[in-house]
Design a protein around this motif. Structure first.
Motif, PDB file in Angstrom:
ATOM      1  N   UNK A  63      -8.025  13.301   6.458  1.00 17.30           N
ATOM      2  CA  UNK A  63      -9.162  12.908   5.633  1.00 17.30           C
ATOM      3  C   UNK A  63     -10.438  13.100   6.433  1.00 17.30           C
ATOM      4  N   UNK A  64     -11.526  13.298   5.728  1.00 17.00           N
ATOM      5  CA  UNK A  64     -12.815  13.482   6.392  1.00 17.00           C
ATOM      6  C   UNK A  64     -13.671  12.243   6.198  1.00 17.00           C
ATOM      7  N   UNK A  65     -14.201  11.668   7.279  1.00 20.34           N
ATOM      8  CA  UNK A  65     -15.138  10.550   7.116  1.00 20.34           C
ATOM      9  C   UNK A  65     -16.335  10.964   6.267  1.00 20.34           C
ATOM     10  N   UNK A  66     -16.990   9.983   5.696  1.00 18.71           N
ATOM     11  CA  UNK A  66     -18.185  10.267   4.908  1.00 18.71           C
ATOM     12  C   UNK A  66     -19.323  10.724   5.807  1.00 18.71           C
ATOM     13  N   UNK A  67     -19.492  10.054   6.931  1.00 17.92           N
ATOM     14  CA  UNK A  67     -20.572  10.381   7.865  1.00 17.92           C
ATOM     15  C   UNK A  67     -20.181  11.566   8.738  1.00 17.92           C
ATOM     16  N   UNK A  68     -21.180  12.371   9.114  1.00 11.42           N
ATOM     17  CA  UNK A  68     -20.917  13.479  10.027  1.00 11.42           C
ATOM     18  C   UNK A  68     -20.467  12.967  11.390  1.00 11.42           C
ATOM     19  N   UNK A  69     -20.999  11.805  11.788  1.00  5.92           N
ATOM     20  CA  UNK A  69     -20.620  11.200  13.068  1.00  5.92           C
ATOM     21  C   UNK A  69     -20.657   9.683  12.907  1.00  5.92           C
ATOM     22  N   UNK A  70     -19.532   9.048  13.072  1.00  4.60           N
ATOM     23  CA  UNK A  70     -19.468   7.596  12.970  1.00  4.60           C
ATOM     24  C   UNK A  70     -20.037   7.005  14.261  1.00  4.60           C
ATOM     25  N   UNK A  71     -21.060   6.157  14.175  1.00  4.85           N
ATOM     26  CA  UNK A  71     -21.613   5.553  15.401  1.00  4.85           C
ATOM     27  C   UNK A  71     -20.549   4.741  16.135  1.00  4.85           C
TER      28      UNK A  71
END
Length: 348
Positions: free
Chosen positions: A156-164
């Motif tokens: 699955x792909x996270x919604x954010x490009x980079x999770x803080x």
């Protein structure tokens, strides 16, 4: 400086409903983020998922997800799931916990915590990038070299490009590591008068990575007690301070006690620990210096809170994660409102 809400642990039957009310109220006031903790009771991802489902704008953060409790791959799966379901509102806070919880509850040796953290973060970031996870470290090897496993990638792909990604850090070396590999620092017992020493370590880590502190989120958990008299407001915070300085860890390895010593409270820290470990928690509470509580908390009326918020901002805090105290949920809700008004008054 932004405001956040730190819910801490869910410890009582009424906590779930109360925590939801606090979170929704913080969201209505424009608070940036809500953080949930875990030790050996409620886990933070479950609480955060429940809160995310009933809110729409406030970010959700794990403060923390314990490194010894999960594999790096499981952590990446959980982070991606929470971020996807919350539409990009998740912030991943990680911490190594301590030897008593790591070895006593999770059955994971508390050895080489800095190296373990570094490897853990590298694997989590690799997995979240949706690259095949192949890693050869001293603590983690993926896939295992002597079996049928193969390098897999997150489906699955996270919604954010980079999770803080944040690290909870107390000691100097861990602060430096946070500055080097994380997007933010989760601080506890943050005192503006001692901040320069800690942020010097963070900045050293940033320099190692070829960056400065711009964009780095310094998140300080700050007890909040609203009232007419600051000294009276300090009393509800005594139990929390005594627990961490006196009883959070063993006599030989208590990171919070060591922090109090570095902050200049060596004699008081020893007394608090002796009393707490002798099962005299009330005496330990009484031994906590008012100055220690005041320097790391927001105490008093709105005007004093505004002055103190300005001090925290000047010391480098970018997110003040408030832990409200009160005899009822209504008092805690009112405290969050007063703090928001105080921040506006402070103009920071």
């Amino acid at each position: 400086m932004r405001l956040g809400l730190n819910l801490g642990y869910m410890v009582g039957a009424d906590d779930a409903r109360g925590q939801l009310r606090l979170t929704k109220h913080a969201e209505s006031l424009g608070y940036e983020v809500v953080w949930a903790a875990e030790a050996y009771g409620s886990d933070s991802p479950t609480v955060l998922a429940w809160l995310a489902a009933q809110t729409s704008t406030i970010a959700i953060g794990s403060g923390v997800m314990q490194i010894p409790a999960r594999t790096p791959a499981m952590t990446a799966m959980t982070a991606a799931s929470l971020d996807l379901l919350s539409e990009g509102r998740f912030r991943l806070g990680l911490g190594v916990s301590g030897p008593q919880v790591s070895e006593g509850w999770h059955g994971v040796r508390f050895d080489r915590p800095l190296a373990r953290t570094r490897e853990f973060v590298e694997i989590v970031r690799l997995a979240l990038s949706r690259s095949p996870v192949a890693y050869e470290g001293r603590t983690y090897q993926l896939p295992l070299p002597d079996g049928p496993g193969k390098a897999l990638k997150l489906t699955i792909a996270p919604h954010a490009d980079r999770i803080p990604l944040y690290l909870a850090a107390v000691g100097p070396k861990n602060l430096e590591l946070a500055g080097e590999i994380a997007d933010g620092w989760l601080a506890v017992f943050f005192a503006p008068g001692y901040a320069d020493e800690q942020l010097t370590q963070v900045d050293a880590g940033r320099a190692t990575a070829g960056r400065d502190r711009a964009g780095f989120d310094v998140v300080a958990t700050i007890p909040l007690v609203v009232g007419a008299d600051a000294r009276t407001c300090a009393d509800p915070v005594r139990a929390y301070t005594a627990l961490y300085v006196g009883g959070m860890g063993s006599r030989d390895k208590n990171f919070y006690n060591q922090l109090a010593v570095r902050m200049g409270y060596e004699e008081a820290a020893a007394t608090i620990q002796d009393l707490y470990l002798s099962r005299r928690p009330r005496d330990a509470m009484a031994a906590v210096p008012y100055e220690l509580i005041d320097s790391t908390s927001l105490l008093g009326p709105k005007e004093r809170l505004a002055e103190r918020l300005a001090e925290f901002a000047a010391a480098g805090v970018t997110t003040a994660a408030l832990a409200p105290y009160g005899d009822s949920i209504e008092e805690k809700l009112a405290a969050l409102t007063t703090a928001a008004e105080a921040l506006e008054l402070a103009g920071v």
